[in-house]
Design an enzyme around this catalytic site. Structure first.
Site, PDB file in Angstrom:
ATOM      1  N   ALA A  43       5.185  -2.252   0.206  1.00  0.00           N
ATOM      2  CA  ALA A  43       5.469  -1.338   1.328  1.00  0.00           C
ATOM      3  C   ALA A  43       5.963  -2.113   2.551  1.00  0.00           C
ATOM      4  O   ALA A  43       6.844  -1.645   3.288  1.00  0.00           O
ATOM      5  CB  ALA A  43       4.227  -0.525   1.684  1.00  0.00           C
ATOM      6  N   GLY A  86       0.861  -1.186   0.000  1.00  0.00           N
ATOM      7  CA  GLY A  86       0.000   0.000   0.000  1.00  0.00           C
ATOM      8  C   GLY A  86       0.888   1.224   0.000  1.00  0.00           C
ATOM      9  O   GLY A  86       1.845   1.293  -0.775  1.00  0.00           O
ATOM     10  N   GLU A 146       9.076  -7.399  -9.947  1.00  0.00           N
ATOM     11  CA  GLU A 146       7.895  -8.160  -9.537  1.00  0.00           C
ATOM     12  C   GLU A 146       8.103  -9.645  -9.820  1.00  0.00           C
ATOM     13  O   GLU A 146       8.448 -10.028 -10.943  1.00  0.00           O
ATOM     14  CB  GLU A 146       6.665  -7.636 -10.277  1.00  0.00           C
ATOM     15  CG  GLU A 146       6.319  -6.217  -9.844  1.00  0.00           C
ATOM     16  CD  GLU A 146       5.107  -5.643 -10.550  1.00  0.00           C
ATOM     17  OE1 GLU A 146       4.698  -6.200 -11.591  1.00  0.00           O
ATOM     18  OE2 GLU A 146       4.571  -4.631 -10.067  1.00  0.00           O
ATOM     19  N   HIS A 180       8.756  -3.358  -6.834  1.00  0.00           N
ATOM     20  CA  HIS A 180       8.118  -3.124  -8.147  1.00  0.00           C
ATOM     21  C   HIS A 180       9.123  -2.468  -9.091  1.00  0.00           C
ATOM     22  O   HIS A 180       8.749  -1.584  -9.878  1.00  0.00           O
ATOM     23  CB  HIS A 180       6.893  -2.202  -8.021  1.00  0.00           C
ATOM     24  CG  HIS A 180       5.796  -2.707  -7.126  1.00  0.00           C
ATOM     25  ND1 HIS A 180       4.925  -3.686  -7.504  1.00  0.00           N
ATOM     26  CD2 HIS A 180       5.447  -2.356  -5.859  1.00  0.00           C
ATOM     27  CE1 HIS A 180       4.064  -3.912  -6.504  1.00  0.00           C
ATOM     28  NE2 HIS A 180       4.364  -3.123  -5.499  1.00  0.00           N
TER      29      HIS A 180
END
Lengths: 236, 236
Positions: free
Chosen positions: B124, B91, B195, B160
């Site tokens: 996160a 998040g 990823e 990411h």
């Protein structure tokens, strides 16, 4: 005098030279200025204040303006007070904001632009024109003492606004998702300003300029497209 | 006991379900845990703690684990001390870090993971495993009291991680440019974790796992690709 600012999404369009697409506007905007005070604090890619100022001087020479970097002055406050026009360039917004606070010129810069000194911001230099820097795209490479910024416009900006790529297989958040997260905790409107767009602030009027529409995000509302030429001064 | 953590770039691969690609690993990682304590503070897209915890519970049910959100407990410190395993979801990293400090559990969480409680972070929740959160991709939607994080690994992460799109006409900074700006002011190594990649931390060993290579950025050096299976524990 009243506010007189150009707040641009980007300094440079793909395939163009630095500030090239804005130069006709800037010739008019800075018509009463022989010299421009440049604030190079955002240091894109970490370039030095000197290198950055040189690059800006090359662009402004094309419209007959001399550029002085604020780092060349002994007293930054005096440099701002005596400036004929001011340009804050892009780079890292965290760094820019930290430096403006560290050098105790955030409030003075706001006062001077409020009082009518012609101002140009691009990217990070535009981000700081909003109420806070909280809708920047930049990495938090330094820790600023506050996220509050100049508040020249009654909303926040997201420069270099990028629409979601529906083909993408990347799972990182889209720009729209990030702004939605901002609105979970903040009620400030956010204008996604696409590359090639800018705001022309004259007194109490805030016009969207350039060929593209901008994307407006209000808390708890579906985002909407704002067409070029719209007045955004009534946003709250 | 010694450190035992999985630090993943993302929770979800394109076209896959939440945590799906990691479930075989997680079955082994959490094999001695009946229940997992979930830290939902990062609230992706602003979803509530309850909604987020439900989503996580659905995924962990597939490997026979029960999930409790930390928000369900009266005393967060006690919840962490009593946890069999801990998962911090993705998040917004600014929000996550602010909440960990506000609830005074940042240090306790670090101690517990250092002491060997099985930990999973995604996005996160992985960012906070580094020395600082300064290489996050997230928007600064809230102002945390510090950028310092858990320091479970001796470097920072960029989850990411995204290679520059050479076709792109967008002039915003690439990920590599942003990390270069970080290294203008900080000497901490940064690992760009694509990823589908994760770090497996067992005691003093930090192995890169998953099919892809990761991109390592050291200050003043050309970035290099690190192949899967490499041990990153010697990074400084």
């Amino acid at each position: 005098m009243s506010k007189n600012a150009i707040i641009a999404s980007t300094s440079t369009l793909h395939g163009g030279d630095y500030l090239e697409y804005l130069l006709p506007e800037l010739g008019i905007h800075f018509k009463n200025c022989k010299t421009i005070l440049f604030i190079p604090f955002a240091r894109p890619s970490g370039i030095t204040h000197e290198e950055y100022t040189k690059k800006v001087a090359v662009a402004f020479a094309k419209i007959g303006k001399e550029v002085n970097g604020i780092h060349e002055f002994d007293d930054y406050s005096t440099a701002i007070k005596n400036a004929e026009g001011i340009f804050t360039g892009g780079g890292n917004t965290f760094l820019l904001v930290a430096q403006l606070y560290e050098n105790k010129i955030m409030n003075l810069l706001a006062e001077m632009v409020q009082s009518g000194i012609p101002y140009l911001g691009t990217s990070a230099g535009s981000n700081i024109c909003g109420l806070t820097m909280q809708t920047t795209n930049d990495m938090p490479i330094v820790y600023p003492p506050s996220f509050k910024t100049l508040g020249l416009i009654p909303f926040n900006l997201n420069p270099h606004y990028l629409d979601a790529d529906v083909q993408s297989k990347h799972m990182g958040e889209t720009r729209e998702t990030r702004i939605k997260e901002f609105h979970s905790f903040n009620s400030i409107p956010v204008l996604g300003l696409r590359e090639g767009s800018w705001l022309e602030v004259k007194g109490d009027t805030i016009l969207l300029k350039g060929n593209l529409s901008a994307r407006l995000f209000l808390q708890n509302q579906i985002p909407e497209e704002i067409v070029s030429g719209s007045d955004l001064s009534l946003l709250k």
